[in-house]
Motif scaffolding. Structure first.
Motif, PDB file in Angstrom:
ATOM      1  N   ASP A  15       0.806  -1.217   0.000  1.00  9.33           N
ATOM      2  CA  ASP A  15       0.000   0.000   0.000  1.00  9.33           C
ATOM      3  C   ASP A  15       0.840   1.268   0.000  1.00  9.33           C
ATOM      4  O   ASP A  15       0.480   2.271  -0.631  1.00  9.33           O
ATOM      5  CB  ASP A  15      -0.934   0.010   1.219  1.00  9.33           C
ATOM      6  N   TRP A  16       1.966   1.238   0.705  1.00  9.47           N
ATOM      7  CA  TRP A  16       2.754   2.472   0.814  1.00  9.47           C
ATOM      8  C   TRP A  16       3.387   2.857  -0.513  1.00  9.47           C
ATOM      9  O   TRP A  16       3.693   4.027  -0.739  1.00  9.47           O
ATOM     10  CB  TRP A  16       3.800   2.351   1.916  1.00  9.47           C
ATOM     11  N   LEU A  17       3.557   1.888  -1.420  1.00  7.94           N
ATOM     12  CA  LEU A  17       4.084   2.209  -2.742  1.00  7.94           C
ATOM     13  C   LEU A  17       2.989   2.659  -3.707  1.00  7.94           C
ATOM     14  O   LEU A  17       3.287   3.242  -4.750  1.00  7.94           O
ATOM     15  CB  LEU A  17       4.813   1.000  -3.322  1.00  7.94           C
ATOM     16  N   LYS A  18       1.727   2.410  -3.367  1.00  8.23           N
ATOM     17  CA  LYS A  18       0.629   2.871  -4.213  1.00  8.23           C
ATOM     18  C   LYS A  18       0.401   4.376  -4.078  1.00  8.23           C
ATOM     19  O   LYS A  18      -0.184   5.001  -4.962  1.00  8.23           O
ATOM     20  CB  LYS A  18      -0.660   2.128  -3.849  1.00  8.23           C
ATOM     21  N   ASP A  19       0.824   4.941  -2.944  1.00 10.87           N
ATOM     22  CA  ASP A  19       0.674   6.378  -2.735  1.00 10.87           C
ATOM     23  C   ASP A  19       1.983   6.926  -2.194  1.00 10.87           C
ATOM     24  O   ASP A  19       2.123   7.211  -1.018  1.00 10.87           O
ATOM     25  CB  ASP A  19      -0.476   6.674  -1.760  1.00 10.87           C
ATOM     26  N   PHE A  20       2.948   7.066  -3.073  1.00 11.59           N
ATOM     27  CA  PHE A  20       4.238   7.641  -2.705  1.00 11.59           C
ATOM     28  C   PHE A  20       4.165   9.132  -3.024  1.00 11.59           C
ATOM     29  O   PHE A  20       4.600   9.593  -4.069  1.00 11.59           O
ATOM     30  CB  PHE A  20       5.366   6.955  -3.481  1.00 11.59           C
ATOM     31  N   ASP A  21       3.549   9.876  -2.090  1.00  8.30           N
ATOM     32  CA  ASP A  21       3.248  11.295  -2.310  1.00  8.30           C
ATOM     33  C   ASP A  21       2.481  11.497  -3.620  1.00  8.30           C
ATOM     34  O   ASP A  21       2.740  12.440  -4.378  1.00  8.30           O
ATOM     35  CB  ASP A  21       4.515  12.146  -2.292  1.00  8.30           C
TER      36      ASP A  21
END
Length: 332
Positions: A74-80
């Motif tokens: 998930d954290w790579l789906k919304d990298f800023d």
């Protein structure tokens, strides 16, 4: 065994520290993700800085039964705001300083066959110890608009304004989706500010006469948006009434390097409580400390309008999420 070169973003949105901290390499874009899927266990990856420096070298490894993937983090789906979902695990060896070399290319990820680069990579692997990876950010939960508006109403937002906000969020998502579907360089900071950020501020209750666009700050520059506690009638009369400074960036620019610029503006306004850096749909908010009156280096809260979350996906332990940003943006 294959050798690869990979870039961790550009000069304006570099994230090589994430590669090295978490023992991973990741990319976005259809073709780059397809290339990442061909990477095998044991392959060697060269992390480059520009086209003349090697930041680190590592070997692709397996962890928990996987060595690579496309999605699932998930954290790579919304990298800023960016979806950088193609990844592989890497045991990185990080020299004390970047190694100057030649032969690297502009490509985000590409095979390497130059003998001198292969030799340099092998040398680093043989002489530099592996960096122990840290845990990846924990998973965050999505927040729907009803939860956001209910929380803002409890905070003091008028119910009628909450309805306007729901409509504005939907419109911003649609327009941001359009912008992201075309070449990103077309959406510069002026478009992001005019068509994405200002509509959000209006929906939250800001009056036009309390916002100043491209406010001239002597000795610093022009603040993209300054929000005031009362109608703006002149810079000399109103610096103590400024409550929020917003720096806007285009879609192709990162949000990290804009923070220092916004802080320099805020230093001229001693009662400015909040600094925001945004590309129109992603918002990093920094709240001034009540004790030493400084702004933190890390964001206080983060909002992605297209995918609101309870916490900041890149740092959920220390950074609040969508509702906290909207509360900071409500007029005082």
């Amino acid at each position: 065994m294959a050798y690869w070169q990979i870039a961790a973003g550009s000069n304006q949105r570099s994230y090589d520290d994430r590669f090295l901290d978490h023992g991973i390499a990741f990319v976005g874009g259809t073709s780059q993700r397809e290339t990442m899927r061909t990477v095998k266990i044991g392959d060697v990856v060269i992390l480059k800085q520009g086209m003349s420096r090697i930041r680190a070298v590592g070997r692709v490894v397996e962890r928990d039964g996987q060595h690579s993937g496309d999605g699932g983090k998930d954290w790579l789906k919304d990298f800023d705001g960016w979806d950088l979902g193609g990844w592989c695990y890497v045991d990185w060896c990080v020299p004390s300083s970047p190694v100057v070399t030649s032969g690297l290319t502009r490509s985000t990820i590409q095979g390497v066959n130059q003998a001198h680069l292969i030799a340099e990579a092998d040398r680093i692997l043989a002489t530099v110890p592996v960096k122990e990876p840290e845990d990846e950010p924990r998973k965050t939960d999505r927040v729907d608009d009803e939860v956001l508006t209910r929380g803002l109403i409890d905070f003091g937002l008028r119910p009628a304004a909450a309805e306007d906000l729901t409509v504005a969020l939907r419109r911003i998502r649609l327009l941001a989706g359009f912008y992201l579907g075309r070449p990103w360089h077309l959406t510069k900071e002026h478009e992001a500010r005019t068509f994405l950020t200002v509509p959000l501020l209006l929906a939250l209750g800001w009056a036009e006469q309390r916002m100043q666009i491209e406010l001239n700050v002597p000795g610093v520059g022009r603040a993209d948006i300054a929000c005031f506690r009362k109608p703006v009638r002149g810079y000399k009369d109103d610096p103590d009434e400024c409550s929020i400074i917003i720096e806007t960036k285009g879609l192709s620019e990162g949000l990290h390097y804009a923070t220092g610029q916004a802080n320099r503006y805020a230093a001229e306004f001693p009662t400015c409580d909040v600094v925001i850096v945004t590309n129109g749909y992603c918002y990093k908010a920094y709240k001034r400390s009540a004790t030493d009156k400084s702004f933190p280096e890390k964001p206080t809260a983060y909002l992605n309008i297209r995918d609101p979350r309870t916490r900041y996906p890149l740092d959920p332990t220390n950074t609040d999420g969508a509702l906290a940003v909207l509360k900071m943006l409500i007029p005082t």
